[in-house]
Scaffold this active site. Sequence first.
Site, short mmCIF file in Angstrom:
data_model
loop_
_atom_site.label_atom_id
_atom_site.label_comp_id
_atom_site.label_asym_id
_atom_site.label_seq_id
_atom_site.Cartn_x
_atom_site.Cartn_y
_atom_site.Cartn_z
N TYR A 94 0.85 -1.21 0.00
CA TYR A 94 0.00 0.00 0.00
C TYR A 94 0.88 1.26 0.00
CZ TYR A 94 -4.39 2.56 0.57
OH TYR A 94 -5.47 3.39 0.39
N LYS B 266 -3.28 8.53 2.66
CA LYS B 266 -4.52 8.35 3.44
C LYS B 266 -4.36 8.92 4.86
CE LYS B 266 -7.27 6.21 0.46
NZ LYS B 266 -8.32 7.00 -0.25
P1 NAD Z 1 -12.59 3.24 -8.27
O1 NAD Z 1 -11.46 2.97 -9.20
O2 NAD Z 1 -13.93 2.84 -8.70
O3 NAD Z 1 -12.62 4.80 -7.88
C1 NAD Z 1 -11.47 5.62 -7.87
C2 NAD Z 1 -11.85 6.89 -8.60
O4 NAD Z 1 -10.80 7.86 -8.52
C3 NAD Z 1 -12.12 6.64 -10.09
O5 NAD Z 1 -13.44 7.01 -10.40
C4 NAD Z 1 -11.13 7.54 -10.78
O6 NAD Z 1 -11.64 8.10 -11.98
C5 NAD Z 1 -10.92 8.61 -9.72
N1 NAD Z 1 -9.73 9.42 -9.95
C6 NAD Z 1 -8.41 9.04 -9.94
N2 NAD Z 1 -7.62 10.08 -10.25
C7 NAD Z 1 -8.44 11.16 -10.43
C8 NAD Z 1 -8.22 12.52 -10.76
N3 NAD Z 1 -6.99 13.01 -10.98
N4 NAD Z 1 -9.30 13.34 -10.86
C9 NAD Z 1 -10.54 12.87 -10.64
N5 NAD Z 1 -10.82 11.59 -10.33
C10 NAD Z 1 -9.77 10.75 -10.23
O7 NAD Z 1 -12.18 2.53 -6.89
P2 NAD Z 1 -12.80 2.62 -5.42
O8 NAD Z 1 -12.24 1.45 -4.72
O9 NAD Z 1 -14.27 2.79 -5.48
O10 NAD Z 1 -12.10 3.91 -4.81
C11 NAD Z 1 -12.81 5.01 -4.25
C12 NAD Z 1 -12.15 5.46 -2.96
O11 NAD Z 1 -12.28 4.44 -1.99
C13 NAD Z 1 -10.65 5.75 -3.07
O12 NAD Z 1 -10.35 6.89 -2.31
C14 NAD Z 1 -10.03 4.52 -2.44
O13 NAD Z 1 -8.76 4.82 -1.90
C15 NAD Z 1 -11.04 4.24 -1.36
N6 NAD Z 1 -11.00 2.90 -0.77
C16 NAD Z 1 -11.06 1.79 -1.57
C17 NAD Z 1 -11.02 0.52 -0.98
C18 NAD Z 1 -11.05 -0.74 -1.82
O14 NAD Z 1 -10.61 -1.78 -1.34
N7 NAD Z 1 -11.54 -0.71 -3.04
C19 NAD Z 1 -10.96 0.40 0.42
C20 NAD Z 1 -10.93 1.57 1.20
C21 NAD Z 1 -10.95 2.80 0.59
O1 0WE Z 2 -6.96 2.96 -1.87
C1 0WE Z 2 -6.91 1.93 -2.48
C2 0WE Z 2 -6.34 1.87 -3.89
C3 0WE Z 2 -6.07 3.22 -4.47
C4 0WE Z 2 -5.29 3.20 -5.75
C5 0WE Z 2 -5.31 2.15 -6.67
C6 0WE Z 2 -4.56 2.24 -7.85
C7 0WE Z 2 -4.50 1.12 -8.85
C8 0WE Z 2 -4.21 1.64 -10.24
C9 0WE Z 2 -4.49 4.29 -6.03
N1 0WE Z 2 -3.75 4.40 -7.15
C10 0WE Z 2 -3.79 3.39 -8.07
N2 0WE Z 2 -3.02 3.53 -9.20
C11 0WE Z 2 -3.15 2.69 -10.26
O2 0WE Z 2 -2.41 2.84 -11.27
N3 0WE Z 2 -7.37 0.79 -1.85
C12 0WE Z 2 -7.74 0.86 -0.46
C13 0WE Z 2 -7.42 -0.55 -2.50
C14 0WE Z 2 -6.11 -1.21 -2.23
O3 0WE Z 2 -5.03 -0.94 -2.98
C15 0WE Z 2 -3.96 -1.64 -2.45
C16 0WE Z 2 -4.40 -2.37 -1.34
C17 0WE Z 2 -5.78 -2.10 -1.20
C18 0WE Z 2 -6.68 -2.64 -0.14
C19 0WE Z 2 -2.64 -1.66 -2.85
C20 0WE Z 2 -1.75 -2.47 -2.16
C21 0WE Z 2 -2.16 -3.19 -1.05
C22 0WE Z 2 -3.50 -3.15 -0.65
#
Ligand code: NAD
Ligand code: 0WE
Length: 266
Positions: free
Chosen positions: A157, A164
């Site tokens: 991560y 974060k």
């Molecule tokens: P997702 O890929 O569906 O959403 C991420 C969004 O970020 C996308 O819609 C992308 O277009 C947008 N984005 C990235 N760069 C951008 C920029 N420069 N301008 C505008 N938009 C931009 O994935 P998700 O998992 O729904 O992620 C949403 C949030 O939830 C993130 O902050 C992620 O860190 C957080 N999160 C995800 C998880 C997980 O396991 N999926 C867990 C905890 C928190």
């Molecule tokens: O916040 C996240 C992921 C956010 C994210 C994901 C990507 C993938 C594609 C940010 N930047 C990028 N850039 C890319 O090019 N999560 C909470 C999901 C997540 O991501 C991980 C996790 C978990 C959980 C990455 C490593 C280890 C655990």
Amino acid sequence: MGFLSGKKALICGVANQRSIAWGIAQAMHREGADLAFSYPNDKLKSRVEDLAAQVASDIVLPCDVSSDDEINSLFRNLGQCWDGLDILVHCIAFANREELDGSYLDTVTREGFALAHDVSSYSFAGMGKAALPLMEGRNGAMLTLSYLGAVRSMPNYNVMGLAKASLEANVRYMAQSLGNRSIRVNAISAGPIRTLAASGIKNFKAMLGHFETIAPLGRAVTIDEVGNTAAFLCSDLASGITGEITYVDAGFSTVCLSDRLLGKTS
Ligand code: NAD
Ligand code: 0WE
């Protein structure tokens, strides 16, 4: 009548139907909110428009949050559609993919650190600042999405964990800054969910398996569960809650040792 009826919400971060932002949009729509959406680039425009239509919204505006100009024009454009805004939802994160694979000090760079913090943390403050004129005097709420990697180290991560941590501090400082205008600022720290942002992350399947073993509920969380909590936190039902990080993680973060690891089955 839903508990968000009469509220206007801008949802940022829908990429597809698996996005956490989409779970939030559906829950807020169900509770009676009017919705608007942003998308970062032309590639995503029509997909976000199609999803918006499913929740009775035709307000779909561009905004790449790495640009101040785009943030400012987002709220200028929104002001042409609505006379005010009650809810701002920020579900946006980005770090270079190479920095999410390998050990932290091997992968972190000055540029990658700045990019992750800019897009994933500063953008929440930047959007909050720009949204303020529309949100003034309406008991508004802002919400962002965090992850446990903000407060615990986590393999791969890496720099996102630091971003974060900064985002969670942003929640507390924004809450302080906006409290006297009756605007609340909170985050949800969600458990791992299979979304676009999680796709291609090394060992994600193994991580989910570990999570399910440890979490008291014995399973992952869904975007609907995050959506319901988001709808609550942004509603007047949560009028006493601000500056808070609420965990929607099936209890994972509360556990020291799981029954399941001691071989118990019930
Ligand atoms: P997702 O890929 O569906 O959403 C991420 C969004 O970020 C996308 O819609 C992308 O277009 C947008 N984005 C990235 N760069 C951008 C920029 N420069 N301008 C505008 N938009 C931009 O994935 P998700 O998992 O729904 O992620 C949403 C949030 O939830 C993130 O902050 C992620 O860190 C957080 N999160 C995800 C998880 C997980 O396991 N999926 C867990 C905890 C928190
Ligand atoms: O916040 C996240 C992921 C956010 C994210 C994901 C990507 C993938 C594609 C940010 N930047 C990028 N850039 C890319 O090019 N999560 C909470 C999901 C997540 O991501 C991980 C996790 C978990 C959980 C990455 C490593 C280890 C655990």
